[in-house]
Design a protein around this motif. Sequence first.
Motif, short mmCIF file in Angstrom:
data_model
loop_
_atom_site.label_atom_id
_atom_site.label_comp_id
_atom_site.label_asym_id
_atom_site.label_seq_id
_atom_site.Cartn_x
_atom_site.Cartn_y
_atom_site.Cartn_z
N ASN A 26 0.86 -1.17 0.00
CA ASN A 26 0.00 0.00 0.00
C ASN A 26 0.90 1.23 0.00
O ASN A 26 1.47 1.58 1.03
CB ASN A 26 -0.90 -0.01 1.24
N PRO A 27 1.06 1.94 -1.14
CA PRO A 27 2.03 3.02 -1.21
C PRO A 27 1.65 4.22 -0.35
O PRO A 27 2.49 5.04 -0.05
CB PRO A 27 2.05 3.38 -2.69
N GLY A 28 0.40 4.37 0.06
CA GLY A 28 -0.01 5.50 0.86
C GLY A 28 0.32 5.35 2.33
O GLY A 28 0.20 6.27 3.10
N GLU A 29 0.75 4.19 2.74
CA GLU A 29 0.99 3.92 4.14
C GLU A 29 2.49 3.80 4.39
O GLU A 29 3.16 2.99 3.77
CB GLU A 29 0.29 2.61 4.50
N GLY A 48 -0.90 8.55 9.25
CA GLY A 48 -0.25 8.32 7.96
C GLY A 48 0.86 7.29 8.00
O GLY A 48 1.38 6.90 6.97
N SER A 49 1.25 6.83 9.19
CA SER A 49 2.35 5.88 9.25
C SER A 49 2.15 4.90 10.39
O SER A 49 1.51 5.21 11.38
CB SER A 49 3.69 6.60 9.41
N ILE A 50 2.74 3.73 10.21
CA ILE A 50 2.74 2.70 11.25
C ILE A 50 4.15 2.66 11.82
O ILE A 50 5.12 2.55 11.08
CB ILE A 50 2.38 1.32 10.66
N GLU A 135 1.29 -7.46 12.33
CA GLU A 135 0.55 -7.39 13.60
C GLU A 135 -0.01 -5.98 13.83
O GLU A 135 -1.15 -5.82 14.25
CB GLU A 135 1.46 -7.80 14.76
N GLU A 136 0.80 -4.95 13.54
CA GLU A 136 0.33 -3.57 13.72
C GLU A 136 -0.79 -3.25 12.74
O GLU A 136 -1.77 -2.59 13.10
CB GLU A 136 1.50 -2.61 13.52
#
Length: 192
Positions: A26-29, A48-50, A135-136
Amino acid sequence: MKRLLAAAALATATGFAPLPAMAQANPGEKVNQLIVYGDDPCPASTDGSITVCARKDEAERFRIPAPLRDNPNASVNQSWTERVKAYETVGAMGVASCSPVGSGGASGCMAKLIDRAYAEKKQASDVQFGRLIEEERAKRLQTIDKDAAAEQGRVEQLEKEYEARLARERTAGDAPAAPAPAGQAPLATPPQ
Protein backbone atom coordinates in the motif's frame (compact mmCIF):
# COMPACT_ATOMS: atom_id res chain seq x y z
CA MET A 1 25.61 -13.24 5.37
CA LYS A 2 28.20 -13.37 2.60
CA ARG A 3 25.98 -15.70 0.61
CA LEU A 4 23.01 -13.38 0.96
CA LEU A 5 25.09 -10.43 -0.23
CA ALA A 6 26.44 -12.49 -3.11
CA ALA A 7 22.90 -13.50 -4.11
CA ALA A 8 21.75 -9.88 -4.04
CA ALA A 9 24.74 -8.73 -6.10
CA LEU A 10 24.27 -11.53 -8.61
CA ALA A 11 20.55 -10.85 -8.94
CA THR A 12 21.21 -7.15 -9.54
CA ALA A 13 23.99 -7.86 -12.01
CA THR A 14 21.81 -10.21 -14.04
CA GLY A 15 19.03 -7.66 -14.41
CA PHE A 16 16.59 -8.83 -11.76
CA ALA A 17 15.06 -5.90 -9.97
CA PRO A 18 14.48 -6.38 -6.25
CA LEU A 19 10.82 -7.01 -5.47
CA PRO A 20 9.07 -4.57 -3.12
CA ALA A 21 8.49 -5.80 0.38
CA MET A 22 4.97 -6.96 1.22
CA ALA A 23 4.72 -4.17 3.74
CA GLN A 24 5.07 -1.66 0.93
CA ALA A 25 2.07 -3.04 -0.99
CA ASN A 26 0.00 0.00 0.00
CA PRO A 27 2.03 3.02 -1.21
CA GLY A 28 -0.01 5.50 0.86
CA GLU A 29 0.99 3.92 4.14
CA LYS A 30 4.46 4.58 5.56
CA VAL A 31 6.12 2.11 7.90
CA ASN A 32 8.69 3.31 10.40
CA GLN A 33 10.83 0.42 11.69
CA LEU A 34 12.81 1.06 14.86
CA ILE A 35 14.86 -0.97 17.30
CA VAL A 36 14.51 0.27 20.86
CA TYR A 37 16.65 -0.87 23.76
CA GLY A 38 15.76 -1.50 27.39
CA ASP A 39 12.91 0.67 28.64
CA ASP A 40 13.15 3.28 25.86
CA PRO A 41 9.66 4.34 24.70
CA CYS A 42 8.42 3.42 21.26
CA PRO A 43 7.11 6.46 19.34
CA ALA A 44 3.37 6.36 18.73
CA SER A 45 1.97 5.58 15.28
CA THR A 46 0.22 8.35 13.41
CA ASP A 47 -2.64 8.21 10.92
CA GLY A 48 -0.25 8.32 7.96
CA SER A 49 2.35 5.88 9.25
CA ILE A 50 2.74 2.70 11.25
CA THR A 51 5.57 2.67 13.77
CA VAL A 52 6.87 -0.80 14.57
CA CYS A 53 9.39 -1.19 17.38
CA ALA A 54 11.50 -4.24 18.06
CA ARG A 55 12.66 -4.27 21.66
CA LYS A 56 16.11 -5.60 22.51
CA ASP A 57 17.91 -5.95 25.81
CA GLU A 58 19.75 -2.91 27.15
CA ALA A 59 23.03 -4.84 27.03
CA GLU A 60 22.71 -5.00 23.22
CA ARG A 61 22.63 -1.20 22.74
CA PHE A 62 26.30 -0.62 21.88
CA ARG A 63 27.24 -4.11 20.71
CA ILE A 64 27.86 -5.31 17.19
CA PRO A 65 24.60 -6.91 15.93
CA ALA A 66 24.41 -10.65 16.67
CA PRO A 67 24.27 -11.72 12.99
CA LEU A 68 27.63 -9.99 12.45
CA ARG A 69 29.25 -11.34 15.63
CA ASP A 70 29.11 -15.01 14.79
CA ASN A 71 30.25 -17.00 11.80
CA PRO A 72 27.16 -18.95 10.65
CA ASN A 73 29.32 -21.08 8.36
CA ALA A 74 31.56 -22.38 11.15
CA SER A 75 31.15 -26.10 11.62
CA VAL A 76 30.29 -25.67 15.30
CA ASN A 77 27.25 -23.58 14.29
CA GLN A 78 25.91 -26.17 11.82
CA SER A 79 23.98 -29.27 12.63
CA TRP A 80 25.17 -32.70 11.58
CA THR A 81 22.33 -32.92 9.07
CA GLU A 82 23.49 -29.77 7.33
CA ARG A 83 27.05 -31.07 7.14
CA VAL A 84 25.89 -34.37 5.64
CA LYS A 85 23.77 -32.63 2.96
CA ALA A 86 27.01 -31.73 1.18
CA TYR A 87 27.49 -35.43 0.39
CA GLU A 88 24.20 -35.57 -1.52
CA THR A 89 25.61 -33.55 -4.40
CA VAL A 90 28.96 -35.34 -4.73
CA GLY A 91 29.21 -36.61 -8.28
CA ALA A 92 26.15 -34.68 -9.48
CA MET A 93 26.40 -33.50 -13.06
CA GLY A 94 24.11 -32.51 -15.89
CA VAL A 95 21.21 -30.12 -16.10
CA ALA A 96 20.48 -28.10 -12.94
CA SER A 97 23.44 -29.64 -11.07
CA CYS A 98 25.57 -26.47 -10.81
CA SER A 99 28.68 -28.26 -11.99
CA PRO A 100 31.21 -27.51 -14.73
CA VAL A 101 30.70 -31.01 -16.11
CA GLY A 102 28.09 -31.90 -18.73
CA SER A 103 25.76 -29.84 -20.82
CA GLY A 104 23.64 -27.43 -18.79
CA GLY A 105 25.65 -28.07 -15.65
CA ALA A 106 25.81 -24.40 -14.73
CA SER A 107 22.03 -24.01 -15.04
CA GLY A 108 21.38 -24.91 -11.40
CA CYS A 109 23.83 -22.45 -9.84
CA MET A 110 21.40 -19.53 -9.59
CA ALA A 111 18.70 -21.75 -8.07
CA LYS A 112 21.15 -23.06 -5.45
CA LEU A 113 22.32 -19.55 -4.69
CA ILE A 114 18.75 -18.35 -4.17
CA ASP A 115 17.86 -21.40 -2.06
CA ARG A 116 20.87 -20.84 0.19
CA ALA A 117 20.04 -17.14 0.57
CA TYR A 118 16.47 -17.92 1.62
CA ALA A 119 17.67 -20.63 4.02
CA GLU A 120 20.09 -18.17 5.65
CA LYS A 121 17.37 -15.54 5.87
CA LYS A 122 14.99 -18.04 7.51
CA GLN A 123 17.62 -19.03 10.09
CA ALA A 124 18.67 -15.44 10.83
CA SER A 125 18.26 -14.33 14.41
CA ASP A 126 17.67 -10.77 13.31
CA VAL A 127 14.40 -8.94 13.94
CA GLN A 128 11.52 -9.96 11.66
CA PHE A 129 9.97 -6.59 10.86
CA GLY A 130 7.54 -8.10 8.35
CA ARG A 131 5.74 -10.03 11.10
CA LEU A 132 5.68 -6.96 13.38
CA ILE A 133 4.25 -4.80 10.61
CA GLU A 134 1.49 -7.31 9.90
CA GLU A 135 0.55 -7.39 13.60
CA GLU A 136 0.33 -3.57 13.72
CA ARG A 137 -1.72 -3.51 10.51
CA ALA A 138 -4.10 -6.11 11.99
CA LYS A 139 -4.61 -3.88 15.05
CA ARG A 140 -5.61 -0.99 12.79
CA LEU A 141 -7.94 -3.13 10.70
CA GLN A 142 -9.87 -4.28 13.80
CA THR A 143 -11.51 -0.85 14.17
CA ILE A 144 -12.44 -0.39 10.51
CA ASP A 145 -15.73 -2.35 10.71
CA LYS A 146 -16.88 -0.46 13.81
CA ASP A 147 -15.97 2.90 12.25
CA ALA A 148 -17.69 1.99 8.97
CA ALA A 149 -20.87 0.92 10.80
CA ALA A 150 -20.95 4.21 12.73
CA GLU A 151 -20.47 6.20 9.52
CA GLN A 152 -23.20 4.18 7.78
CA GLY A 153 -25.57 4.94 10.66
CA ARG A 154 -24.86 8.67 10.35
CA VAL A 155 -25.44 8.58 6.59
CA GLU A 156 -28.75 6.70 6.98
CA GLN A 157 -29.92 9.19 9.63
CA LEU A 158 -29.13 12.12 7.30
CA GLU A 159 -30.99 10.39 4.46
CA LYS A 160 -34.07 9.92 6.68
CA GLU A 161 -34.00 13.57 7.68
CA TYR A 162 -33.67 14.61 4.04
CA GLU A 163 -36.60 12.38 2.96
CA ALA A 164 -38.74 13.76 5.81
CA ARG A 165 -37.87 17.31 4.77
CA LEU A 166 -38.78 16.55 1.15
CA ALA A 167 -42.08 15.05 2.24
CA ARG A 168 -42.88 18.11 4.38
CA GLU A 169 -42.11 20.45 1.50
CA ARG A 170 -44.21 18.41 -0.94
CA THR A 171 -47.20 18.49 1.38
CA ALA A 172 -46.51 22.16 2.10
CA GLY A 173 -46.54 22.84 -1.68
CA ASP A 174 -50.22 21.86 -1.70
CA ALA A 175 -50.91 24.06 1.33
CA PRO A 176 -49.90 27.69 1.82
CA ALA A 177 -46.11 28.12 2.08
CA ALA A 178 -44.78 27.55 5.57
CA PRO A 179 -41.47 28.96 6.71
CA ALA A 180 -38.50 26.55 6.64
CA PRO A 181 -37.26 25.24 10.00
CA ALA A 182 -34.52 27.32 11.58
CA GLY A 183 -31.12 26.71 10.00
CA GLN A 184 -32.50 25.02 6.85
CA ALA A 185 -33.08 26.58 3.47
CA PRO A 186 -36.24 25.54 1.63
CA LEU A 187 -35.79 23.15 -1.26
CA ALA A 188 -36.42 24.47 -4.74
CA THR A 189 -39.63 23.24 -6.33
CA PRO A 190 -39.33 21.89 -9.86
CA PRO A 191 -41.22 23.78 -12.61
CA GLN A 192 -44.73 22.45 -13.33
